[in-house]
Design an enzyme around this catalytic site. Structure first.
Site, PDB file in Angstrom:
ATOM      1  N   TRP A  69       0.852  -1.187   0.000  1.00  0.00           N
ATOM      2  CA  TRP A  69       0.000   0.000   0.000  1.00  0.00           C
ATOM      3  C   TRP A  69       0.892   1.242   0.000  1.00  0.00           C
ATOM      4  O   TRP A  69       1.628   1.490   0.956  1.00  0.00           O
ATOM      5  CB  TRP A  69      -0.931  -0.019   1.216  1.00  0.00           C
ATOM      6  CG  TRP A  69      -1.904  -1.172   1.218  1.00  0.00           C
ATOM      7  CD1 TRP A  69      -1.610  -2.510   1.168  1.00  0.00           C
ATOM      8  CD2 TRP A  69      -3.328  -1.080   1.288  1.00  0.00           C
ATOM      9  NE1 TRP A  69      -2.763  -3.250   1.208  1.00  0.00           N
ATOM     10  CE2 TRP A  69      -3.845  -2.408   1.280  1.00  0.00           C
ATOM     11  CE3 TRP A  69      -4.230  -0.002   1.369  1.00  0.00           C
ATOM     12  CZ2 TRP A  69      -5.207  -2.681   1.343  1.00  0.00           C
ATOM     13  CZ3 TRP A  69      -5.580  -0.275   1.435  1.00  0.00           C
ATOM     14  CH2 TRP A  69      -6.066  -1.596   1.416  1.00  0.00           C
ATOM     15  N   ASP A 104     -12.546   7.131   3.398  1.00  0.00           N
ATOM     16  CA  ASP A 104     -13.167   6.334   4.464  1.00  0.00           C
ATOM     17  C   ASP A 104     -14.162   7.123   5.307  1.00  0.00           C
ATOM     18  O   ASP A 104     -14.483   6.733   6.434  1.00  0.00           O
ATOM     19  CB  ASP A 104     -12.101   5.697   5.369  1.00  0.00           C
ATOM     20  CG  ASP A 104     -12.629   4.440   6.067  1.00  0.00           C
ATOM     21  OD1 ASP A 104     -13.485   3.755   5.489  1.00  0.00           O
ATOM     22  OD2 ASP A 104     -12.182   4.163   7.202  1.00  0.00           O
ATOM     23  N   ASP A 142     -12.945   1.068  -1.594  1.00  0.00           N
ATOM     24  CA  ASP A 142     -14.122   1.751  -1.018  1.00  0.00           C
ATOM     25  C   ASP A 142     -14.498   3.063  -1.693  1.00  0.00           C
ATOM     26  O   ASP A 142     -15.545   3.626  -1.402  1.00  0.00           O
ATOM     27  CB  ASP A 142     -13.944   2.048   0.483  1.00  0.00           C
ATOM     28  CG  ASP A 142     -14.206   0.836   1.350  1.00  0.00           C
ATOM     29  OD1 ASP A 142     -14.729  -0.169   0.836  1.00  0.00           O
ATOM     30  OD2 ASP A 142     -13.882   0.894   2.553  1.00  0.00           O
ATOM     31  N   ASN A 215     -12.153  -7.580   3.032  1.00  0.00           N
ATOM     32  CA  ASN A 215     -13.389  -8.145   3.561  1.00  0.00           C
ATOM     33  C   ASN A 215     -13.269  -9.658   3.678  1.00  0.00           C
ATOM     34  O   ASN A 215     -12.202 -10.222   3.446  1.00  0.00           O
ATOM     35  CB  ASN A 215     -14.570  -7.718   2.686  1.00  0.00           C
ATOM     36  CG  ASN A 215     -15.859  -7.591   3.485  1.00  0.00           C
ATOM     37  OD1 ASN A 215     -16.529  -8.570   3.773  1.00  0.00           O
ATOM     38  ND2 ASN A 215     -16.203  -6.354   3.842  1.00  0.00           N
ATOM     39  N   TRP A 259     -16.714  -6.189  10.023  1.00  0.00           N
ATOM     40  CA  TRP A 259     -15.524  -6.187   9.171  1.00  0.00           C
ATOM     41  C   TRP A 259     -14.250  -5.870   9.953  1.00  0.00           C
ATOM     42  O   TRP A 259     -13.143  -6.015   9.422  1.00  0.00           O
ATOM     43  CB  TRP A 259     -15.681  -5.134   8.068  1.00  0.00           C
ATOM     44  CG  TRP A 259     -15.897  -3.756   8.633  1.00  0.00           C
ATOM     45  CD1 TRP A 259     -17.102  -3.163   8.916  1.00  0.00           C
ATOM     46  CD2 TRP A 259     -14.893  -2.815   9.019  1.00  0.00           C
ATOM     47  NE1 TRP A 259     -16.902  -1.906   9.456  1.00  0.00           N
ATOM     48  CE2 TRP A 259     -15.563  -1.666   9.525  1.00  0.00           C
ATOM     49  CE3 TRP A 259     -13.504  -2.812   8.971  1.00  0.00           C
ATOM     50  CZ2 TRP A 259     -14.868  -0.543   9.983  1.00  0.00           C
ATOM     51  CZ3 TRP A 259     -12.824  -1.701   9.436  1.00  0.00           C
ATOM     52  CH2 TRP A 259     -13.509  -0.578   9.932  1.00  0.00           C
ATOM     53  N   LYS A 287      -5.351  -7.109   1.137  1.00  0.00           N
ATOM     54  CA  LYS A 287      -5.180  -6.802   2.552  1.00  0.00           C
ATOM     55  C   LYS A 287      -4.050  -7.671   3.084  1.00  0.00           C
ATOM     56  O   LYS A 287      -3.966  -8.863   2.776  1.00  0.00           O
ATOM     57  CB  LYS A 287      -6.476  -7.105   3.311  1.00  0.00           C
ATOM     58  CG  LYS A 287      -6.350  -7.216   4.818  1.00  0.00           C
ATOM     59  CD  LYS A 287      -6.109  -5.884   5.485  1.00  0.00           C
ATOM     60  CE  LYS A 287      -6.036  -6.079   7.011  1.00  0.00           C
ATOM     61  NZ  LYS A 287      -5.855  -4.801   7.710  1.00  0.00           N
ATOM     62  N   GLU A 291      -2.494  -7.458   9.862  1.00  0.00           N
ATOM     63  CA  GLU A 291      -2.484  -6.031  10.152  1.00  0.00           C
ATOM     64  C   GLU A 291      -3.895  -5.591  10.525  1.00  0.00           C
ATOM     65  O   GLU A 291      -4.876  -6.022   9.932  1.00  0.00           O
ATOM     66  CB  GLU A 291      -1.920  -5.258   8.965  1.00  0.00           C
ATOM     67  CG  GLU A 291      -0.456  -5.621   8.755  1.00  0.00           C
ATOM     68  CD  GLU A 291       0.215  -4.823   7.661  1.00  0.00           C
ATOM     69  OE1 GLU A 291      -0.474  -4.041   6.973  1.00  0.00           O
ATOM     70  OE2 GLU A 291       1.445  -4.976   7.490  1.00  0.00           O
ATOM     71  N   ASP A 293      -7.482  -3.877  11.401  1.00  0.00           N
ATOM     72  CA  ASP A 293      -8.497  -3.098  10.692  1.00  0.00           C
ATOM     73  C   ASP A 293      -8.786  -1.775  11.389  1.00  0.00           C
ATOM     74  O   ASP A 293      -9.388  -0.876  10.787  1.00  0.00           O
ATOM     75  CB  ASP A 293      -9.805  -3.888  10.609  1.00  0.00           C
ATOM     76  CG  ASP A 293      -9.674  -5.116   9.728  1.00  0.00           C
ATOM     77  OD1 ASP A 293      -9.124  -5.000   8.621  1.00  0.00           O
ATOM     78  OD2 ASP A 293     -10.122  -6.199  10.148  1.00  0.00           O
TER      79      ASP A 293
END
Length: 318
Positions: A69, A104, A142, A215, A259, A287, A291, A293
């Protein structure tokens, strides 16, 4: 659903020979395994302590390629380091871009670029860092979904569509980069509401879309969702995040936080491009398993390494 910002380090460490740094077979999994990811560092730490049992569990994660990321501070440098390391190993880099303004909706992973111009400049730097090296990019988890569900305020909608479309166009000017625009997950209540927004966001210019990022929906449910969506966006191919979907979604507790670090989950199918389905280009670990959420259910802040959770995922995986 929330998605967390994950920023990887590229630091050297001792004990490299003890790490599961070997690449997976290229024919089935062409993506680069980072020998310095958080899971690999955890393996080395457990081995230093003589804890071979836990080390073997975390190797289930460390041996697989996961998404890198790209952070906000040095996008060109990070993209260059990851793609150069992948090229040296004769593999493809898997990158995730997650820096859209108003990200987000103010939840655990809030943030993103300060405005549209800053985002365009950031994407341009990522592209310069990738250059002509092979990369697969999962674009803005998202971002479209939060336009559709009303989470992102209306005044930002047109700009976001423009930014996503512009990012796809910029990245697709690169000679060896594939781009998959995030398209939510199989738990989404109204999939028929997605094709129009995906088109406005430039899906026609992308290689396809991504489902189940961060997810827990099963692979079969994700295929059903992906196939139905593909039929409405010109037959586009897609990729599935299988990083933590081995036991499917969590159904206990507050449904709004199912989630976030849900208990009892397991690693899913290992990353591969041999999916047996002509529409599914790859199973990916977008993902990074282990790590957090977010600071829920006893976890640290979003993106921090959470060894207890990593161990649980590994223990629950056959």
């Amino acid at each position: 659903m929330g998605v967390v910002l994950l920023v990887a380090g590229c630091s050297s460490a001792d004990g490299e020979g003890d790490r599961p740094a070997a690449q997976q077979p290229k024919a089935t999994d062409p993506y680069w395994v980072n020998p310095e990811g958080n899971a690999a560092k955890q393996v080395a730490s457990y081995l230093d302590d003589g804890d071979t049992t836990r080390a073997e569990l975390i190797k289930k994660i460390a041996a697989q390629p996961v998404g890198e990321w790209i952070g906000p501070e040095d996008p060109e440098g990070e993209a260059k380091r990851y793609t150069e390391a992948a090229e040296k190993a004769d593999r493809d880099a898997l990158l995730v871009l997650y820096n859209i303004p108003h990200r987000d909706c103010g939840q655990f992973s809030k943030g993103g670029a300060s405005d549209g111009d800053a985002y365009r400049a950031w994407v341009d730097k990522v592209a310069e860092g990738i250059g002509d090296r092979r990369a697969t990019v999962v674009l803005e988890p998202d971002a479209v979904l939060h336009l559709v569900d009303g989470c992102t305020p209306q005044q930002y909608h047109q700009e976001r569509y423009d930014l996503l479309k512009g990012a796809i166009e910029r990245l697709k000017r690169l000679p060896a980069t594939k781009v998959y625009l995030d398209a939510g997950n199989a738990g989404w209540a109204n999939p028929d509401s997605l094709p129009g927004p995906l088109r406005r966001a430039g899906i026609d210019g992308a290689d396809g879309f991504a489902v189940n990022v961060s997810n827990f929906q099963t692979t079969e449910a994700s295929k059903d969702f992906g196939h139905a969506l593909s039929a409405k966006v010109g037959g586009k191919h897609y990729v599935i995040d299988t990083s933590r979907n081995g036991n499917g979604p969590y159904t206990g507790g507050d449904p709004k936080e199912n989630w976030c670090n849900p208990p009892g989950r397991a690693l899913g199918e290992e990353p591969t491009t041999k999916t047996g389905d002509p529409l599914v280009d790859a199973y990916l670990w977008v993902k990074r398993p282990g790590e957090s959420d977010g600071d829920c259910k006893g976890g640290p802040k979003a993106g921090d390494w959470y060894p207890e959770y990593a161990l649980e995922l590994a223990r629950n995986t056959e």
